[in-house]
Design an enzyme around this catalytic site. Structure first.
Site, mmCIF file in Angstrom:
data_model
loop_
_atom_site.group_PDB
_atom_site.id
_atom_site.type_symbol
_atom_site.label_atom_id
_atom_site.label_comp_id
_atom_site.label_asym_id
_atom_site.label_seq_id
_atom_site.Cartn_x
_atom_site.Cartn_y
_atom_site.Cartn_z
ATOM 1 N N SER A 77 0.816 -1.217 0.000
ATOM 2 C CA SER A 77 0.000 0.000 0.000
ATOM 3 C C SER A 77 0.847 1.262 0.000
ATOM 4 O O SER A 77 0.306 2.355 -0.031
ATOM 5 C CB SER A 77 -0.935 0.003 1.215
ATOM 6 O OG SER A 77 -0.191 -0.054 2.410
ATOM 7 N N HIS B 67 -1.331 -2.841 -6.367
ATOM 8 C CA HIS B 67 -1.985 -2.499 -5.107
ATOM 9 C C HIS B 67 -3.486 -2.709 -5.217
ATOM 10 O O HIS B 67 -4.196 -1.906 -5.817
ATOM 11 C CB HIS B 67 -1.669 -1.046 -4.734
ATOM 12 C CG HIS B 67 -2.289 -0.628 -3.434
ATOM 13 N ND1 HIS B 67 -2.675 0.672 -3.171
ATOM 14 C CD2 HIS B 67 -2.618 -1.345 -2.322
ATOM 15 C CE1 HIS B 67 -3.196 0.730 -1.961
ATOM 16 N NE2 HIS B 67 -3.174 -0.479 -1.435
ATOM 17 N N ASN C 234 -4.448 6.255 -1.929
ATOM 18 C CA ASN C 234 -4.210 6.422 -0.493
ATOM 19 C C ASN C 234 -3.520 7.741 -0.186
ATOM 20 O O ASN C 234 -3.719 8.319 0.885
ATOM 21 C CB ASN C 234 -3.381 5.262 0.061
ATOM 22 C CG ASN C 234 -4.245 4.091 0.480
ATOM 23 O OD1 ASN C 234 -5.460 4.240 0.642
ATOM 24 N ND2 ASN C 234 -3.640 2.929 0.650
ATOM 25 N N GLU D 128 -3.970 -0.385 -8.413
ATOM 26 C CA GLU D 128 -2.895 0.510 -8.856
ATOM 27 C C GLU D 128 -1.707 -0.326 -9.316
ATOM 28 O O GLU D 128 -1.302 -1.267 -8.625
ATOM 29 C CB GLU D 128 -2.467 1.440 -7.722
ATOM 30 C CG GLU D 128 -3.546 2.443 -7.321
ATOM 31 C CD GLU D 128 -3.172 3.264 -6.100
ATOM 32 O OE1 GLU D 128 -3.424 4.486 -6.115
ATOM 33 O OE2 GLU D 128 -2.630 2.695 -5.137
#
Length: 807
Positions: free
Chosen positions: A123, A146, A197, A158
């Protein structure tokens, strides 16, 4: 270069993410082996075995059907590394520790096949640093991947390259993740926490900071920042509980450890919130620990109070005035919020301003273009619009001026000014970052078009962002053959189409794509047109749902004026439409996405084939409004039971009827296309499609394939039914359920009528009947119930509240 095929995948790490990634691979029929450390006691695969068993208990379920957990291969690093040689893709998903990951890479490197792609599911760790532990031969085939939690349901994946990643490898992986796994891919730069994120967690931290500034409670904030704001219904703090407060803290720490005031002018707002610190100290890690920002006690949901460190009654809602403001057009909405005198309105403006400000300042470093940011926030955080989309819709320069005024006045989280490209040049002239030419790249200082990979040719109408005017709209694309308020009948075929080729598309336009008499008439017309001059037909309505069922509201006025005879006539017409579709002289393919309930389910099962998006919900649910399926659903159950019984050596139809009867009588809904297959609403010959935007492409090709294969409509046949003895057996079990208090008297009455229809009425077991005969029984049962006071209570309750009435 030969086509990259993923015949087998290895997932390294049987933790929460690794096990669920393996589960999703099983859902899409990709063979997978799940690895972890050897257990210190008992069988060496014990850690993996426990993880696989745990998948069956998780809610929402990571598996289409729990039994498929058995399809996940189990392995450990001590005994089974040789199995990696057979894998085309290796996904590492162990704990977020750089040293552990690097050690594992050294261990697996000798066993990686020369063509295999290796990807790290992280992450936020640096993909480039991770790649340094790999041999030179593997580095071109290594990248970051991800997944968002939970992997089955979250659209975003991702992909992150390193300086040594081969562009072809990334293209191959993007094609597999898109078409094979049904995901939306965003290519992220190798920066802390990547795109979603980075923006999303910064936004959550900013929201928590503004919560402190404006003194609002968690439940009020979640009410404001959920559906009202066009975001996930869980809002801010419930989302944190679902994600896990320890996971959130880890992502925050990644920001804190890898950024500073120089690299991120918002760094001062990245401190771990005091309330999060306290909850972590208490071990209240969110939903998995049954306590976080919220805690459920019985039926009550309590919220955490930092001052007392206790849970107090929750459930507070936002002031209604702000709900009304949020329904206004974007430009008016933002002005009203900014000028609001109340704390809740000013809070909303603050968090929106902060999101615009942050995304603009960091666009050049975190993403290739603004489209990637907006898609990441849609797919990874459940937003209806990304920050740039909303900003653009509200008036680019007007909003930019308001943001800069707040920055200058010291009201923003950072003193960093908006980038120059916001006010001058192509973006300012175009009125935003998304245009027909592409989306703005702050690093390249130009608009960049979408990637033109072959996989995207399968998406006739990809999910588009505001301003992407060059992408087609399904409501106006192609050539219209017929259109009214209820339905559009059209084709994608060009003017050069040869007679007798091509596919007619029928798109229902009613609310929730409910099936009204006008829709039924339009579907019949579509079949007529397809038979006359085309090779097939597809029922596809562009967006969700496929159909929420028959339009009860459209029937009620006729019932009030002419009584039950009007309903019987409408039901007969609907049944005729279903039979017209079933026996059409061209193959009719139902392209199912989202809900296919009641009449929607009946429409699907009467089609020649179903092409179904993985996350579809299919079932006959009429019992919920006190009715029986009346458009051929029960006839379908009886016919399928007879067909299945014909393949058995036994002569008793009842065992083959039981599951279909139970599904209809209990209003069972398949919560995935795979589960709907077990219920009999999706057949083995049907196609399950992982990506929603590929549904039409696959359905059209399925219709053409059936036609080219010499499609003929099924012959009309008589088939045997279970008869009065079957009815008696089923009713006997219903008596026990009623007397045990499991069902009400009215439920008993409805289920009894369903039994009478699916068993063929008062006839001997084995009597041969037609579909028309059973549909007559359906209509009689349907009409008898619609006159029943208890059913009328259920219908009115559903229409007024949207919730089933139990009586």
């Amino acid at each position: 270069m030969s086509r990259f095929q993923v015949k087998k995948v290895a997932v390294l790490g049987a933790g929460v993410m690794g096990a669920q990634i393996a589960a999703h691979l099983v859902n899409v029929k990709v063979p997978v082996v799940l690895f972890d450390l050897p257990a210190k006691e008992g069988p060496k695969n014990g850690i993996v075995t426990k993880a696989v068993e745990g998948l069956k208990k998780l809610k929402p379920s990571p598996l289409g059907v729990a039994d498929d957990a058995a399809l996940i291969g189990q392995a450990n690093y001590e005994e089974h590394l040789e199995q990696l040689r057979d894998c085309d893709l290796i996904i590492e998903a162990i704990a977020e520790r750089m040293d552990w990951k690097l050690d594992l890479y050294k261990k697996i490197a000798p066993f990686v096949a020369p063509h295999a792609i290796v990807a790290s599911n992280t992450s936020g760790l640096s993909i480039t640093k991770l790649s340094e532990a790999l041999p030179e031969s593997i580095k071109p085939r290594f990248c970051g991947i991800h997944f968002f939690n939970p992997p089955r349901y979250m659209v975003l994946v991702e992909l992150i390259n390193t300086p040594t990643t081969s562009p072809e490898v990334l293209d191959q992986l993007e094609a597999f993740v898109t078409s094979g796994l049904g995901k939306g891919v965003v290519r992220a730069h190798d920066t802390p926490n990547f795109v979603a994120n980075r923006v999303g967690i910064a936004g959550m931290l900013a929201t928590m900071k503004e919560v402190e500034n404006f003194g609002l409670s968690f439940d009020v904030v979640d009410d404001l920042t959920g559906k009202k704001l066009g975001r996930a219904s869980s809002g801010t703090f419930r989302t944190a509980d679902v994600v896990g407060l320890d996971t959130m803290a880890h992502v925050i720490k990644t920001l804190q450890d890898n950024l500073d005031e120089n690299s991120d002018p918002f760094y001062a707002s990245f401190g771990t919130p005091a309330v999060l610190k306290k909850l972590l100290e208490l071990g209240n890690l969110g939903q998995k620990a049954k306590a976080g920002f919220y805690k459920k006690v019985g039926r009550d949901v309590l919220r955490f109070d930092l001052e007392s460190e206790e849970y107090v009654p929750g459930g507070q809602k936002a002031d209604e005035v702000y709900g009304r403001m949020l329904k206004k057009p974007a430009a008016e909405r933002l002005r009203l919020l900014r000028n609001s005198e109340g704390a809740q309105g000013r809070f909303l403006w603050a968090i929106l301003r902060n999101s615009f400000h942050y995304a603009a300042v960091h666009l050049a470093t975190i993403a290739d273009n603004a489209r990637d940011v907006d898609q990441a926030m849609r797919w990874g955080f459940g937003m209806k619009q990304g920050p740039f989309e909303l900003w653009q819709e509200a008036g680019w320069l007007d909003v930019a001026k308001m943001i800069q005024e707040d920055i200058d006045a010291g009201k923003a989280l950072s003193k960093a000014p908006l980038p120059e490209w916001v006010f001058k040049g192509p973006v300012a002239e175009a009125g935003g970052v998304h245009t027909a030419q592409g989306s703005w790249s702050a690093s390249a200082q130009k608009f960049i078009a979408r990637r033109a990979l072959p996989v995207y040719e399968r998406q006739h109408f990809p999910e588009k962002l505001l301003g992407e005017t060059s992408l087609p709209e399904f409501t106006t694309a192609g050539t219209t053959l017929h259109e009214d308020d209820a339905i559009r009948v059209w084709t994608l075929e060009g003017a050069d189409r040869a007679p007798g080729t091509g596919v007619v598309i029928a798109s229902i336009k009613t609310k929730m794509h409910a099936i009204s008499p006008d829709v039924a008439e339009g579907l019949t017309l579509a079949v007529d047109l397809a038979e006359k001059d085309y090779e097939g037909m597809v029922i596809w309505s562009g967006d969700e749902p496929f159909s929420a069922g028959a339009d009860l509201q459209a029937m009620l006025p006729a019932f009030m004026v002419a009584g039950v005879s009007a309903i019987e006539g409408a039901e007969a017409e609907l049944q005729n439409t279903m039979l017209r579709i079933r026996y059409a002289n061209v193959p009719v393919v139902a392209a199912v996405r989202g809900l296919a309930l009641g009449g929607g389910c009946e429409l699907a099962v009467h089609s020649a084939r179903r092409v179904v998006h993985m996350e579809s919900y299919i079932g006959l649910v009429e019992v919920g409004v006190g009715l029986v399926p009346g458009a051929g659903g029960l006839t379908y159950i009886a016919r399928r039971a007879a067909e299945n019984a014909a393949t058995s050596t036994g002569k008793d139809i009842l065992p083959f009827l039981t599951e279909g009867f139970t599904a209809a009588a209990m209003a069972k809904v398949g919560t995935s296309a795979i589960e709907s297959r077990k219920l009999g609403y999706v057949l083995e010959s049907d196609v399950i499609v992982p990506h929603k935007d590929e549904l039409l492409y696959v359905a059209i090709n399925e219709a053409k394939s059936l036609a080219k294969g010499g499609w003929r409509a099924p012959a009309k046949r008589l088939f045997p039914v279970a008869g009065r003895s079957g009815i008696a057996t089923i009713k006997g079990s219903l008596v026990n359920m009623r007397d045990g208090g499991f069902i009400s008297q009215h439920d008993f009455h409805i289920a009894g009528l369903i039994a009478e229809v699916v068993c063929g009425g008062d006839v001997d077991a084995g009597t041969l009947v037609s579909e028309e005969y059973l549909m007559t029984l359906e209509r009689k049962a349907f009409c008898a119930l619609i006159e029943h006071p208890k059913t009328q209570e259920r219908i009115l309750g559903m229409l007024s509240t949207g919730k089933p009435v139990r009586n």
